[in-house]
Design an enzyme around this catalytic site. Structure first.
Site, PDB file in Angstrom:
ATOM      1  N   ARG A 237      38.458  33.351  41.485  1.00  0.00           N
ATOM      2  CA  ARG A 237      37.993  32.554  42.614  1.00  0.00           C
ATOM      3  C   ARG A 237      37.376  31.280  42.043  1.00  0.00           C
ATOM      4  O   ARG A 237      36.722  31.333  40.992  1.00  0.00           O
ATOM      5  CB  ARG A 237      36.919  33.301  43.429  1.00  0.00           C
ATOM      6  N   GLU A 266      39.209  25.058  49.080  1.00  0.00           N
ATOM      7  CA  GLU A 266      40.668  25.183  49.235  1.00  0.00           C
ATOM      8  C   GLU A 266      41.059  24.891  50.684  1.00  0.00           C
ATOM      9  O   GLU A 266      40.372  25.370  51.587  1.00  0.00           O
ATOM     10  CB  GLU A 266      41.111  26.597  48.845  1.00  0.00           C
ATOM     11  N   HIS A 285      46.668  28.526  45.085  1.00  0.00           N
ATOM     12  CA  HIS A 285      46.209  29.906  45.347  1.00  0.00           C
ATOM     13  C   HIS A 285      47.383  30.818  45.742  1.00  0.00           C
ATOM     14  O   HIS A 285      47.448  31.328  46.861  1.00  0.00           O
ATOM     15  CB  HIS A 285      45.116  29.929  46.428  1.00  0.00           C
TER      16      HIS A 285
HETATM   17  P1  NAP Z   1      38.862  44.808  39.662  1.00  0.00           P
HETATM   18  O1  NAP Z   1      39.838  45.855  39.276  1.00  0.00           O
HETATM   19  O2  NAP Z   1      37.697  45.152  40.505  1.00  0.00           O
HETATM   20  O3  NAP Z   1      38.379  44.100  38.310  1.00  0.00           O
HETATM   21  C1  NAP Z   1      37.306  43.236  38.236  1.00  0.00           C
HETATM   22  C2  NAP Z   1      36.648  43.454  36.884  1.00  0.00           C
HETATM   23  O4  NAP Z   1      35.589  42.496  36.767  1.00  0.00           O
HETATM   24  C3  NAP Z   1      36.030  44.843  36.756  1.00  0.00           C
HETATM   25  O5  NAP Z   1      36.430  45.396  35.524  1.00  0.00           O
HETATM   26  C4  NAP Z   1      34.540  44.568  36.817  1.00  0.00           C
HETATM   27  O6  NAP Z   1      33.769  45.423  35.997  1.00  0.00           O
HETATM   28  C5  NAP Z   1      34.455  43.168  36.251  1.00  0.00           C
HETATM   29  N1  NAP Z   1      33.212  42.531  36.668  1.00  0.00           N
HETATM   30  C6  NAP Z   1      32.595  42.574  37.870  1.00  0.00           C
HETATM   31  N2  NAP Z   1      31.459  41.870  37.833  1.00  0.00           N
HETATM   32  C7  NAP Z   1      31.354  41.392  36.584  1.00  0.00           C
HETATM   33  C8  NAP Z   1      30.379  40.609  35.924  1.00  0.00           C
HETATM   34  N3  NAP Z   1      29.278  40.179  36.562  1.00  0.00           N
HETATM   35  N4  NAP Z   1      30.575  40.304  34.622  1.00  0.00           N
HETATM   36  C9  NAP Z   1      31.672  40.756  33.969  1.00  0.00           C
HETATM   37  N5  NAP Z   1      32.632  41.509  34.534  1.00  0.00           N
HETATM   38  C10 NAP Z   1      32.469  41.813  35.830  1.00  0.00           C
HETATM   39  O7  NAP Z   1      39.583  43.622  40.436  1.00  0.00           O
HETATM   40  P2  NAP Z   1      41.074  43.118  40.255  1.00  0.00           P
HETATM   41  O8  NAP Z   1      41.943  43.844  41.216  1.00  0.00           O
HETATM   42  O9  NAP Z   1      41.438  43.078  38.826  1.00  0.00           O
HETATM   43  O10 NAP Z   1      40.910  41.621  40.820  1.00  0.00           O
HETATM   44  C11 NAP Z   1      40.036  40.716  40.167  1.00  0.00           C
HETATM   45  C12 NAP Z   1      39.829  39.471  41.002  1.00  0.00           C
HETATM   46  O11 NAP Z   1      41.003  38.678  40.956  1.00  0.00           O
HETATM   47  C13 NAP Z   1      39.618  39.707  42.501  1.00  0.00           C
HETATM   48  O12 NAP Z   1      38.269  40.014  42.806  1.00  0.00           O
HETATM   49  C14 NAP Z   1      40.039  38.402  43.106  1.00  0.00           C
HETATM   50  O13 NAP Z   1      38.934  37.529  43.248  1.00  0.00           O
HETATM   51  C15 NAP Z   1      40.990  37.821  42.078  1.00  0.00           C
HETATM   52  N6  NAP Z   1      42.357  37.739  42.610  1.00  0.00           N
HETATM   53  C16 NAP Z   1      42.912  36.501  42.780  1.00  0.00           C
HETATM   54  C17 NAP Z   1      44.201  36.387  43.267  1.00  0.00           C
HETATM   55  C18 NAP Z   1      44.836  35.038  43.445  1.00  0.00           C
HETATM   56  O14 NAP Z   1      45.658  34.884  44.324  1.00  0.00           O
HETATM   57  N7  NAP Z   1      44.521  34.060  42.625  1.00  0.00           N
HETATM   58  C19 NAP Z   1      44.921  37.522  43.613  1.00  0.00           C
HETATM   59  C20 NAP Z   1      44.338  38.764  43.416  1.00  0.00           C
HETATM   60  C21 NAP Z   1      43.055  38.855  42.905  1.00  0.00           C
HETATM   61  P3  NAP Z   1      33.444  46.969  36.370  1.00  0.00           P
HETATM   62  O15 NAP Z   1      34.598  47.732  35.838  1.00  0.00           O
HETATM   63  O16 NAP Z   1      32.170  47.208  35.667  1.00  0.00           O
HETATM   64  O17 NAP Z   1      33.345  47.034  37.869  1.00  0.00           O
END
Ligand code: NAP
Length: 323
Positions: A237, A266, A285
Site C-alpha cells: 500500500r 490513487e 494498482h
Molecule cells: P499476509 O499473509 O498477512 O502477510 C503480511 C505479512 O506482513 C505477515 O507475515 C505479517 O507478519 C507481516 N507484518 C505485519 N505487520 C508487520 C510489521 N509491522 N512489520 C513487519 N512485518 C509485518 O498478507 P498477504 O496476503 O501476503 O498480503 C500482503 C499485503 O499485500 C496486503 O495487506 C495488501 O496490502 C498488499 N496487496 C497488494 C495488492 C496490489 O494489488 N498491489 C494485492 C494484494 C495484496 P505476521 O506473520 O507476524 O502476521
C-alpha cells in the site's frame, strides 16, 4: 426471508447468481465509485455489503443499522476501521490466498521492469530514438543472483521468495513482525533486522500490510541505509512508504530506481514527480488484476458474504474481528 445485500462494484454473472440464490441483491452499476451519500441511502436497510476499497468507518456504520457483514474483495483490509466495526459487532472478511501467485508475478515484473528499464526503453524504441552504437546507455541491473530483501514475509512474500530463489537464483532475506522458521527451511530464506536488510539488498520489496505500525515504515532514514544501486519495489500500500522521501531519494541518487504499483493517493495526481522520472516504473494498482484471479476473488468474497448472512462463521473473517 432472504437477507439483503448491496454490491458496490461489478461482479461476474455467475458470482451474482450465486449470491442471488441466498440474498436479495441491490447493486451499483456505475464505472466510478458510488457517491458516499448514495451508499449511505443504500445501506439503510441492508444486511451485507460487498465492496473492495470503500472506507468502512464509524460514519458509514452509523448509517447502516442493519448491517452484519462487510465482505471485501481484497486481501488488504486497511479500509476497515476495525475498532468501529468491532464496537458494532460487524463482521469483516477479505480474500486471501487466491491472489498470491498473481501478485507475486507482478512483483517480479516490477523488479525486472525497473532493473532492465523495460517501460523506459519501450518508449525509447517507439519514439524512434534507437540508434546503432547506443551501447552502455541502455544497460540495466541484473536481477538473477542479486540480493533480495522482502519486508512482510506473508502469503505473497513467500510466493515472491519462491520465484526469486528458484527462478532467479537470488539470495533472499526477509524482515517480518514474527520469524518464519518454516519459510526459512522450505525456501532457504534468511531473517534479517530491517536496517541490515536495507543495507544489504539490491532489491527491496515492500509486502507488509498497511497498519498503524507500518504507516511510513520506510522513509528518508531507511532510503539512506540502502545502496545507491538498489531498487525499491512497493506492491503493498502506498502509505507504507513516505512518498516524498522516496521522490527525494530517487532524485538525489540515494537509490537507483523504483517499481511501484501503489501510491499514497490513487489514482496518482497527474503532476506527481514520479510521472516525470525515467527511473520509476509506475503501474495503476493492478497487483491482482487478471481476469481469472479477480473472478476467484469475487467468488470468495461472495462465499464470505453468504456464509456470514446464513448463520455461519465466514471462512475469511479477518483476525482482528474474530471472537
Ligand atoms: P499476509 O499473509 O498477512 O502477510 C503480511 C505479512 O506482513 C505477515 O507475515 C505479517 O507478519 C507481516 N507484518 C505485519 N505487520 C508487520 C510489521 N509491522 N512489520 C513487519 N512485518 C509485518 O498478507 P498477504 O496476503 O501476503 O498480503 C500482503 C499485503 O499485500 C496486503 O495487506 C495488501 O496490502 C498488499 N496487496 C497488494 C495488492 C496490489 O494489488 N498491489 C494485492 C494484494 C495484496 P505476521 O506473520 O507476524 O502476521
Amino acid at each position: 426471508m432472504k437477507p439483503t445485500v448491496f454490491i458496490d462494484r461489478k461482479l461476474p454473472r455467475e458470482v451474482e447468481d450465486y449470491i442471488a440464490e441466498h440474498c436479495i441483491i441491490d447493486k451499483w452499476e456505475g464505472n466510478e465509485s458510488i457517491p458516499r451519500q448514495l451508499l449511505f441511502e443504500k445501506l439503510a436497510n441492508t444486511n451485507g455489503l460487498l465492496t473492495a476499497g470503500t472506507a468502512i468507518d464509524a460514519e458509514l456504520l452509523e448509517r447502516a443499522p442493519h448491517l452484519k457483514v462487510v465482505s471485501s474483495m481484497s486481501v488488504g483490509y486497511n479500509h476497515f476501521d476495525l475498532a468501529a466495526m468491532k464496537a458494532k459487532g460487524i463482521m469483516g472478511t477479505n480474500t486471501p490466498h487466491v491472489l498470491n501467485d498473481t501478485v507475486a508475478d507482478l512483483a517480479l515484473a516490477l523488479m525486472l521492469g525497473a532493473a532492465r528499464r523495460v517501460a523506459e526503453l519501450d518508449r525509447y524504441v517507439k519514439d524512434g530514438s534507437w540508434k546503432k552504437g547506443d551501447g552502455t546507455k541502455l544497460f540495466g541491473i541484473d536481477v538473477h543472483h542479486a540480493k533480495l530483501g522482502i519486508i512482510g514475509m506473508g502469503r505473497i512474500g513467500e510466493a515472491v521468495a519462491r520465484r526469486a530463489r528458484f527462478g532467479f537464483d537470488m539470495e533472499v532475506s526477509y524482515y517480518n513482525r514474527s520469524r518464519k522458521p518454516e519459510a526459512e527451511e522450505k525456501l532457504g530464506v534468511r531473517y534479517s533486522e530491517l536496517n541490515e536488510l536495507l543495507a544489504a539488498s539490491d532489491f527491496v520489496v515492500m509486502l507488509a500490510p498497511l497498519t498503524a505500525e507500518t504507516n511510513k515504515l520506510i522513509g528518508k532514514k531507511e532510503f539512506e541505509m540502502m545502496k545507491p544501486s538498489s531498487i525499491f519495489i512497493n506492491i503493498s500500500r502506498g502509505q507504507t512508504v513516505d512518498e516524498q522521501a522516496l521522490v527525494e531519494a530517487l532524485q538525489a541518487g540515494t537509490i537507483a530506481a523504483a517499481g511501484l504499483d501503489v501510491y499514497e493517493k490513487e489514482p496518482i495526481e497527474t503532476n506527481h514527480p514520479f510521472l516525470q522520472m525515467a527511473n520509476v516504473l509506475t503501474l495503476p494498482h493492478i497487483g491482482s488484476a487478471t481476469t481469472q484471479t479477480r473472478n476467484d476473488m469475487a467468488m470468495l468474497a461472495a462465499q464470505n458474504l453468504v456464509s456470514a448472512l446464513t448463520g455461519q462463521t465466514p471462512p475469511n473473517l479477518v483476525d482482528e474481528l474474530s471472537v
